[in-house]
Every structure is written in structure tokens, then in C-alpha cells.
Design an enzyme around this catalytic site. Structure first.
Site, PDB file in Angstrom:
ATOM      1  N   GLU A 152      15.711  36.401 -14.199  1.00  0.00           N
ATOM      2  CA  GLU A 152      15.254  35.317 -13.312  1.00  0.00           C
ATOM      3  C   GLU A 152      16.279  34.984 -12.228  1.00  0.00           C
ATOM      4  O   GLU A 152      16.854  33.880 -12.215  1.00  0.00           O
ATOM      5  CB  GLU A 152      14.911  34.068 -14.133  1.00  0.00           C
ATOM      6  CG  GLU A 152      13.769  34.308 -15.109  1.00  0.00           C
ATOM      7  CD  GLU A 152      13.500  33.130 -16.016  1.00  0.00           C
ATOM      8  OE1 GLU A 152      14.347  32.220 -16.086  1.00  0.00           O
ATOM      9  OE2 GLU A 152      12.444  33.125 -16.665  1.00  0.00           O
ATOM     10  N   GLU A 305       7.739  37.441 -20.202  1.00  0.00           N
ATOM     11  CA  GLU A 305       7.918  36.312 -21.134  1.00  0.00           C
ATOM     12  C   GLU A 305       6.775  35.325 -20.942  1.00  0.00           C
ATOM     13  O   GLU A 305       6.342  35.101 -19.815  1.00  0.00           O
ATOM     14  CB  GLU A 305       9.200  35.520 -20.823  1.00  0.00           C
ATOM     15  CG  GLU A 305      10.489  36.229 -21.064  1.00  0.00           C
ATOM     16  CD  GLU A 305      11.696  35.380 -20.613  1.00  0.00           C
ATOM     17  OE1 GLU A 305      11.574  34.152 -20.463  1.00  0.00           O
ATOM     18  OE2 GLU A 305      12.755  35.971 -20.390  1.00  0.00           O
TER      19      GLU A 305
HETATM   20  C1  GAL Z   1      13.028  31.566 -19.482  1.00  0.00           C
HETATM   21  C2  GAL Z   1      14.267  32.397 -19.746  1.00  0.00           C
HETATM   22  C3  GAL Z   1      14.503  32.585 -21.215  1.00  0.00           C
HETATM   23  C4  GAL Z   1      14.410  31.267 -21.923  1.00  0.00           C
HETATM   24  C5  GAL Z   1      13.075  30.666 -21.626  1.00  0.00           C
HETATM   25  C6  GAL Z   1      12.777  29.401 -22.377  1.00  0.00           C
HETATM   26  O1  GAL Z   1      12.940  31.121 -18.183  1.00  0.00           O
HETATM   27  O2  GAL Z   1      14.135  33.660 -19.137  1.00  0.00           O
HETATM   28  O3  GAL Z   1      15.754  33.155 -21.407  1.00  0.00           O
HETATM   29  O4  GAL Z   1      15.446  30.446 -21.497  1.00  0.00           O
HETATM   30  O5  GAL Z   1      12.966  30.426 -20.251  1.00  0.00           O
HETATM   31  O6  GAL Z   1      13.410  28.296 -21.882  1.00  0.00           O
END
Ligand code: GAL
Length: 679
Positions: A152, A305
Site C-alpha cells: 500500500e 486483501e
Molecule cells: C491493510 C494492510 C494490512 C493490515 C490491514 C488491516 O491496509 O495492508 O497489513 O494492516 O490493513 O488493518
């Protein structure tokens, strides 16, 4: 080089995996559970720099070798991250100047993640070194599904390294200070620059920033981070690794990257998507994420994700139930995702995100959450044939296009607009929501794209436009396109310099209107328009200059004046919405417009029953995804096989929360509310 169309051979299922937080006996248990749930992919090493390189130039890969071997033996593939989103403590100590500086001048310290200044030469060098090391060691591993570079991108630095790099970027863009001063309108408030060294990042200042300065800094940051990504990509490619390379974008709130140029630089586009609404609007947002990412990718893409179990809204985490977990996962896949990956596999017992949901929750595998994971894994196996993309690489066909422009977002985010309640992202999302509610498929496009396949194109409130953008929109209309332009578009050029003489200067001729006055409304106030429409937030005193009025304002100072206009140009027409339709009015407006233009929903009776219908095109067949968000059981009739249940689609019943993925034998579908079917 983008590989088109991206095809991993099977739908990827799994998520971020952090074995380094657990002992080896848990690893063995994890692998057994992954197999039970048909997990076939994990992402490793995302924040593991301190473990992989405990001291500068000294590597410890025993643990990574160990888990990769165990995963591989179990037939589970992996994305390997370059861990550059989390530099280790030794790096901070050695390079204190490489810490990010906030706009207020505070230098951040180590202790969280993303503590780096992206323009720091030491950081860039260390990042390439660890990327090269990992690529040389694992680049040819048969279990490697791809490279997950960084995580990100989006940490903004206002410090001295950023200042130097920003000046270099500005010099190459403007060449002379005269050009820059003119573009930035620095004559205002004594900002004229006589030396490049006088230019700083837009750090906190006494009152309003110069908007041109702010937007150029956004552009610079996107380019600077892209350069950091590209260097790592080059280091990986130089090692001989041929696995696809990606970096995960982020929705809904991250607006630091110009996604079109970033997408071109990746082999496959991936995104992290976190719902920000536990209700039905969350489902709408899944569709928004899917349509955007597919459009950026120009084909199939990866959901890297998504939230597991919990939906974080504000200061609390709401539970995401089994039905929603399954429906949302299929919502992304319906729109071209080749994966259903989550953050994260096993809930952390400690650390900053110990309360974040996971596929294996704190309660362990004896839980409703893990049962859902097993069920989802089995559904994904049953529908896996959808992964084969059509030869033209377009998993979804759409007749409607919405212009997406990160720079438009940045421009509209600058403060002190006529109404600062206006949010570009809200406008795009509200418009997409209306089309989603009408059951109509949507693509997003970039200015300059070939629009010949679209019957309707919408420009959401896009304050800044270039002359080339305006010419592109005009030629679309001349050649028969239907264009809808929402208020506050084309007012200014790309340096936020207003085109004077009447708004919206860039599009005045095309729209056949001239706005002389922008009249924002107080919060909570709405305006009545003709034909039962209502609007809010924004209105304009519009004069017709060739267009005709379709809908007038009905009340207030603008009563009887045009609110929605239409200008016939060439073989098409350009419509102007001079006011912000409320969501319900917007829904009605777009549903009616699509009906008038003969743009059909995917399945005409699905949306009114609360069923989302999306057609995903495949190599040998097309697949109708039906996701039931509504509250009454529905009977389906049509020809095909539901891959989820293996049964004939004719007579299939969908209860609230259910999903079906139908390999179509024909495109004729009818959905009926169950009790009315039997009545
Ligand atoms: C995403 C990040 C993950 C984790 C997730 C939950 O943005 O890539 O590593 O932090 O949020 O908060």
C-alpha cells in the site's frame, strides 16, 4: 509489461500469513487447517524486514525457507513480499534522516510501520538490496505465485529529501521558474519564486495553501513512489525471476496514487479493499472496488486483501457474518478478480493489530468464522472454472463508463471551494451506486480512452480538466455518444486556473450552457426540481446557450431556471446536471436515462428483488453470478448449471444471503419472489 489477460490457473484463496509470529507447532497446524479449507495461496514476508535482515547486509532466511518448504509440500503457493513498508530499527538508527516528516514539521520515529521517507537515497538503496536478495533466493521457486512489492504505497513525506526530489520533478515539468510561477498563479499572495531552492513541499502554513502547489505535490508523490516501485521491480526482473509483479492498491480512502499509470507498470493489478459500511452499502462498495480495479487493470485482477470477520467503521469493529463473507468474496470474483484473499490467515495474539479479524480467529478453528472459511474454500473450488478469461481479456461487458481521474480527486480535495462538502470520491461512488441499484454494469475510463463501445459516459464532478480532455469528450458526443456531466466539472485547467467568462469554461460549448453563479446550499437543505426530483448541496444559475432545459428548479431563487439541460451535438447529446441530485433522485434519473437509451440491466427483475446479477465472461462459457442481498426468497428460471450446488439453474431457489454462479446456456433469465411464484 502487463500480462493480459492474467490467469493464475485457479481462483486463489487464502491471505496474508505471518508465521514469524508463531512457533513451529502452530505452523504445522496452520498448514493442516489451510488444507482443510482448500486454501491455496498465502502472502509472506510483508512486514518481515527486521527478521530477514537483522543487521545491515546480514540475512536470516531459515524461518522463511522452512515455511516455504512446508507450504510447498502441502501444495500451497505463495506471493512473496518485499518488506519495504516496514524498515527495521537498525535502519532508522543508521539513517535518522530517512524518517518521514509530517506537514507540520514533526519527524516521525520508529515504532509502527511505514516509517521511511520515500525520497531518501539510503531507503531506496536498502529497498532495492533486499528486493534483489529475495528475488535471487526465491525468484525461481515453483511455489511462487508472484511478487508483492511493498504494501500500500502512500506514505507522504514533507522533509528535506522530499523537498529536493520535488524540486527536481518541478524542474523537469516546468523547465523555467517563469513557467512554474505562471502555472501556479504565484502572483497571488507574494508567492513568486526567484530560486528553485525556495520551493518547499506544501508544509503547514499560516492559512490556505496554493492549490496548484498542493496538486503538483500529489502528482510528484505518485510519480516518486512509482519510481520506488519500478526500481524494486527492475531488481526482481534482473534476478531472472519471471513471476508476475504487483503492488497492492488500497480502497476506499487512499488517494495517493494515479492508478492508471501505476497499473501499466504492473504485471497484474491488485488491491486491498476494506469495507467501511456493515450494511448494504458495503455490498455496493464491493462492486465499486471490483469495477474500478478491473478497469484500471484492463482485465482480470487480484483482490489481495479484504476484511475477515470484522468491518472496522470509525472506532469499532462490526462482525461480518458468514453470508456476507461469501457474498462479498463472490462479488469481487464476479467482477474479474482471480482471487479471494484476506487480511489475515491467523489472528495475531499481540502487536498493533491484535484485534483485527482473521480467517482463524482468536477462538481457533472451532468457530463459526472458520466454518465459513471452509465453506468458502469449497465454493471457490466448485466455481474455479470461471478463472479462465475470455480471449479479449474483458471479464465484464458494460455499456456505461464513468470517468475516473485521480488528479480530479486531488483538485476537488483542495480547500476553499464554493462548497467544501463536495467530495469527488463521494460523487463517483454515489453515481456508481445508482447504476448498481439499477442492475447496470459499469466500467471506469481514463480521459483519452477509446469510448466507441460505451453508449453512456458520465463525468462526475471533475473540477479540473485539460483542453485535450474536453476535446475527447466532445468527439465522443459528436460521434453519437450520450454524455452526462455533473456540476462543477471543467471549471478550471489542470493547474486549477478558472476558465473565465462563465462556467464550465472547458465544457461550455459542448454543454450549450453558461453558469454565472454557483449557489451552494446549507447542509440539510434540499431543493425541489421539476418531475419530482430533489437536489442538495449545490445549485447554479444556468443560462441556455444552445441547450434546452429538461428539468427546471422549482423553488427558491432559481425557480423556473434550468437545472438539468441537454445539448444535441453531432450525432449525440451532452447533458448537464447543474445540481447535486439526492441519492434517490439520482437513482431514478440514471435508471430512467438507461431505460431511454436501451441500456438494460444484466437481469431485468433482479435488482428490485435485492439480487445483484453480474455476468462474468469466460473462455468457454459465460457465468451469471447472483448474489442475494434482499430479504425474500427468490425463484430463478433460465438455462444453465449452478456451479455452487451443481444443480440445474431452472427452479433454483435463492434464500436471502444465498449465492449462485450459473454457467449459462442462454441469456434469458427470470427471477420471481418465491411466494408470488407459488401464488
Ligand atoms: C491493510 C494492510 C494490512 C493490515 C490491514 C488491516 O491496509 O495492508 O497489513 O494492516 O490493513 O488493518
Amino acid at each position: 509489461m502487463t500480462q493480459h489477460p492474467y490467469n493464475p490457473g485457479r481462483l486463489l484463496f487464502g491471505g496474508d500469513y505471518n508465521p514469524e509470529q508463531w512457533s513451529k507447532d502452530v505452523w504445522a497446524k496452520d498448514i493442516a487447517l489451510m488444507r482443510r479449507a482448500a486454501v491455496n495461496t498465502v502472502s509472506l514476508g510483508i512486514f518481515s524486514w527486521a527478521l530477514l535482515e537483522p543487521r545491515e547486509g546480514e540475512y536470516d532466511v531459515e524461518w522463511l525457507d522452512g515455511i516455504i518448504a512446508m507450504l510447498h509440500e502441502a501444495g500451497i503457493g505463495f506471493f512473496l513480499a518485499t518488506p519495504t513498508a516496514s524498515p527495521p530499527p537498525w535502519f532508522t538508527r543508521a539513517h535518522p534522516d530517512a524518517m518521514p516528516v509530517r506537514a507540520d514539521g514533526t519527524t516521525l520515529t520508529h515504532g509502527s510501520r511505514d516509517t521511511y521517507a520515500v525520497s531518501s537515497p539510503a531507503y531506496r538503496e536498502a529497498s532495492q538490496r533486499i528486493a534483489r536478495f529475495l528475488a535471487e533466493r526465491y525468484g525461481a521457486h515453483p511455489g511462487l505465485r508472484g511478487w508483492h512489492v511493498h504494501n500500500e504505497y502512500g506514505t507522504i513525506d514533507y522533509g528535506p529529501h522530499a523537498a529536493d526530489a520535488f524540486r527536481r520533478w518541478l524542474r523537469s515539468k516546468y523547465e523555467t521558474l517563469d513557467e512554474l510561477n505562471a502555472a501556479w498563479t504565484t502572483a497571488f499572495w507574494s508567492q513568486s519564486y526567484g530560486e528553485w531552492e525556495d520551493i518547499l513541499p506544501p508544509r503547514d502554513t499560516q492559512y490556505l495553501h496554493n492549490p496548484a502547489h498542493v496538486v503538483d505535490f500529489k502528482r510528484f508523490n505518485s510519480d516518486e513512489m512509482l519510481a520506488a516501485f519500478t526500481e524494486q521491480k527492475a531488481a526482481i526482473v534482473a534476478s531472472g525471476s519471471t513471476a508476475p509483479i504487483t503492488t497492492n492498491f488500497m480502497l476506499p480512502t487512499w488517494n495517493h496514487l494515479e492508478q492508471w499509470s501505476w497499473s501499466e507498470a504492473q504485471d497484474v493489478v491488485s488491491i486491498d479493499h476494506y469495507l467501511d459500511d456493515p450494511g448494504i452499502d458495503g455490498d455496493t462498495h464491493v462492486a465499486y472496488c471490483g469495477d474500478l480495479t478491473r478497469s484500471w487493470a484492463g482485465g482480470p485482477w487480484l483482490l489481495m486483501e479484504q476484511n475477515a470477520i470484522g468491518i472496522r467503521v470509525g472506532d469499532r469493529t462490526y462482525v461480518k457474518g458468514p453470508d456476507q463473507t461469501i457474498r462479498n468474496s463472490l462479488g469481487y470474483i464476479a467482477r474479474g478478480s482471480q482471487s479471494s484473499l484476506f487480511f489475515q490467515w491467523r489472528a495475531s495474539a499481540g502487536g498493533s493489530e491484535l484485534w483485527h479479524g482473521a480467517l482463524v480467529p482468536h477462538a481457533g478453528e472451532s468457530s463459526r468464522a472458520f466454518e465459513t472459511v471452509v465453506e468458502l474454500g469449497s465454493i471457490l473450488e466448485s466455481i474455479s472454472e470461471v478463472v479462465e478469461p475470455p480471449t479479449d481479456g474483458r471479464p465484464v461487458e458494460a455499456d456505461v463508463a464513468i470517468l475516473w481521474d485521480a488528479e480530479g480527486w486531488w483538485a476537488t480535495d483542495t480547500p476553499h471551494l464554493p462548497n467544501d462538502a463536495l467530495s469527488y470520491s463521494d460523487e463517483v461512488r454515489a453515481t456508481h451506486r445508482s447504476l448498481w441499484r439499477a442492475g447496470i454494469s459499469v466500467d471506469f475510463v481514463r480521459a483519452g480512452d477509446d469510448l466507441s463501445r460505451y453508449r453512456l459516459m458520465i463525468i462526475p464532478s471533475m473540477f479540473a480538466l485539460s483542453e485535450a480532455d474536453a476535446a475527447w469528450a466532445t468527439s465522443y458526443v459528436r460521434s453519437g455518444g450520450q454524455l452526462v456531466v455533473q456540476f462543477f466539472s471543467g471549471i478550471a485547467d489542470m493547474n486549477q486556473r478558472v476558465i473565465t467568462g462563465g462556467y464550465p469554461g472547458m465544457l461550455r460549448e459542448l454543454l450549450g450552457v453558461r453558469t454565472e453563479e454557483i449557489r451552494p446550499l446549507p447542509d440539510g437543505e434540499s431543493l425541489e426540481l421539476d418531475k419530482g426530483f430533489h437536489s442538495e448541496m449545490w445549485s447554479e444559475r444556468v443560462q441556455l446557450e444552445g441547450a434546452s432545459s429538461l428539468v427546471d428548479y422549482r423553488a427558491g431563487a432559481l425557480s423556473g431556471l434550468p437545472a438539468i439541460t441537454r445539448n444535441d451535438v453531432g450525432m449525440g447529446a451532452a447533458t448537464y446536471l447543474s445540481t447535486r441530485l439526492t441519492q434517490l433522485s439520482r437513482d431514478r434519473y440514471y435508471a430512467q436515462l438507461c431505460a431511454d437509451l436501451g441500456i438494460d440491466p444484466v437481469v431485468s427483475d433482479a435488482a428490485p428483488l435485492g439480487v445483484e446479477a453480474v455476468r462474468r465472461r469466460g473462455a468457454a462459457a459465460d457465468y451469471l453470478f447472483l448474489l442475494h442481498h434482499g430479504s425474500d426468497s427468490v425463484t430463478v428460471s433460465g438455462e444453465g448449471v449452478d456451479l455452487v450446488t451443481g444443480s440445474n439453474a431452472a427452479g433454483l431457489t435463492l434464500d436471502p444471503g444465498d449465492v449462485a454462479v450459473i454457467r449459462e446456456s442462454s441469456r434469458k433469465w427470470m427471477l420471481v419472489k418465491e411466494n408470488s411464484a407459488s401464488a
